[in-house]
Design an enzyme around this catalytic site. Structure first.
Site, PDB file in Angstrom:
ATOM      1  CE1 TYR A 154      -3.722   2.305   0.663  1.00 35.01           C
ATOM      2  CE2 TYR A 154      -2.045   3.286   2.556  1.00 35.01           C
ATOM      3  CZ  TYR A 154      -3.343   3.420   1.628  1.00 35.01           C
ATOM      4  OH  TYR A 154      -4.246   4.542   1.711  1.00 35.01           O
ATOM      5  CG  ASP A 254       5.454   3.200   1.449  1.00 38.29           C
ATOM      6  OD1 ASP A 254       5.716   3.665   2.643  1.00 38.29           O
ATOM      7  OD2 ASP A 254       4.605   3.407   0.695  1.00 38.29           O
ATOM      8  CE  LYS A 282       0.971   4.025   8.813  1.00 36.67           C
ATOM      9  NZ  LYS A 282      -0.478   4.497   9.176  1.00 36.67           N
TER      10      LYS A 282
END
Length: 440
Positions: A154, A254, A282
């Site tokens: 993702y 990522d 995050k």
């Protein structure tokens, strides 16, 4: 409000007030939430009043041990004083300048000192935005259009990359030639027309595709943590790195999930392979909206001198930069992340043993700081295709039972740990796991 401990004399937790509040909110917000990824929770999306350390306190008065950690960001736990004090001090100096701040430069220098690939960086507001910036840099640098991504990985919710994130078995196609499956209604297929999809952990497939010399970028999670927590096969990252170098292709990691969580320099430091660019989010600021694209100076400088555009009114927001500095300073020496290791391993081993004793086939894989529980598997998954055999309905029931015992775990199987999940919290969790395992 109860004390939330997992005592046998406590009745099962209930969530009727959350259910009522979500129904009320749904009059004004679709589904009663502001992100699709907060829908579908069992028994209902929850409404929270406050958070502290490893705990959430919800609208029904329950104290929950939290393994969502806001989908990963809260590496220092909820509401840490070091971050809170830094942000409050910055708020006294102003909210938003429409210009630069000293704290922004300090955050950038600290970031670059920690992350192996980070010669320079640009801050952004979300991981989805940072990915778009990275892909733009790769295309600007190479003059090529094609991007390779992998099933189950993702990279944000934008049209250009929301492809084959969770394809069903009947739509995924052959392993050697996966179908490209859009992830949402309303996607503009021209936006992802130059994205090709491969199965992860298959080095030969990557090498064969890159040999044509027309690929701008390969983007991947260096450890597959969005779906499962799957480590790269031995030699896989090194092989992809070498293939990208030969082909003149930009390698993008990522690290929105793994960055500053599995090592001070992210998975690239822990696994020993350095990409050309990497995206982060995050854990960068422990709950504040900060993301970044970092990498080789020659690539990042295309934003300044190469005609590549990157913008954002709230990029490097001063309060968020204060949170970034406080968080990264705390994580820089690695002691916090290292301290989580034995506790995470104790939890992983305990869950594995309890499920085996209960006769539930399952694997527990990943890092102690972020791992994945997969019901129905007897061997560790290697890629997304293996995860298609997971018994998701049973696992969702398991999460529902955990919640009754005041432990909140993600229905997709991921477990995030923080610096505040101590041995007592782990033991309380394992007691709840034992009860939930018997119930399902």
């Amino acid at each position: 409000m109860d004390d939330g401990a997992n005592r046998p004399d406590l009745p099962p937790a209930t969530f009727e007030e959350s259910r009522r509040l979500i129904a009320t909110a749904a009059r004004f917000m679709p589904g009663g939430v502001s992100s699709n990824f907060r829908m579908g929770m069992v028994p209902t999306p929850l409404v929270f009043e406050r958070a502290d350390g490893p705990y959430l306190f919800d609208a029904d008065g329950n104290r929950l041990i939290d393994y969502y950690l806001a989908m990963g960001p809260m590496i220092l736990g909820h509401n840490p004083e070091v971050v809170r004090r830094a942000v409050m001090a910055q708020l006294e100096r102003g909210l938003l300048y429409g210009g630069q701040s000293r704290i922004e430069a300090e955050a950038a220098e600290l970031f670059c000192a920690m992350v192996p690939c980070a010669e320079k960086l640009r801050f952004a507001g979300s991981g989805s935005e940072a990915v778009q910036a990275a892909l733009r840099l790769a295309r600007a640098a190479t003059g090529r259009r094609t991007v390779i991504k992998f099933e189950g990985h993702y990279h944000g919710w934008f049209d250009s990359v929301l492809v084959s994130v969770a394809p069903s078995a009947d739509r995924a196609g052959e392993r050697a030639h996966p179908n490209r499956i859009p992830g949402s209604a309303g996607q503009d297929e021209t936006a992802w027309g130059s994205v090709e999809v491969l199965c992860w952990n298959d080095l030969a497939a990557v090498e064969a595709r890159l040999a044509a010399g027309d690929v701008a970028a390969v983007i991947m999670e260096p450890a597959m943590c969005n779906a499962g927590a799957i480590l790269p096969a031995p030699g896989y990252l090194e092989g992809v790195r070498a293939a990208c170098t030969r082909a003149g292709t930009v390698l993008i990691f990522d690290e929105v999930i793994t960055g500053f969580r599995v090592a001070p320099g992210g998975a690239q430091q822990r696994l020993g392979v350095t990409p050309d660019l990497a995206t982060f989010g995050k854990c960068v600021a422990n709950g504040f909206p900060v993301a970044a694209v970092a990498g080789k100076a020659a690539l990042l400088d295309l934003f300044a001198t190469g005609g590549a555009v990157h913008g954002g009114t709230y990029n490097a927001h001063p309060s968020s930069m204060a949170a970034t500095v406080a968080t990264l300073r705390t994580l820089a020496d690695g002691k916090v992340i290292t301290a989580i290791e034995p506790l995470g391993r104790r939890l992983m081993d305990g869950i594995r043993a309890i499920l085996a004793e209960a006769g539930i086939p399952a694997t527990v894989t990943g890092f102690p700081q972020i791992f994945h529980v997969a019901f129905g598997l007897t061997e560790p998954p290697r890629d997304y295709r293996d995860l298609l055999r997971v018994d998701k309905p049973r696992y969702v029931r398991f999460c529902g039972e955990l919640l009754k015992h005041r432990v909140r775990a993600l229905e997709r199987g991921a477990w995030f740990l923080s610096a505040t999940h101590d041995s007592l919290v782990i033991e309380e969790t394992l007691a709840a796991v034992a009860e939930a395992a018997q119930a399902v």
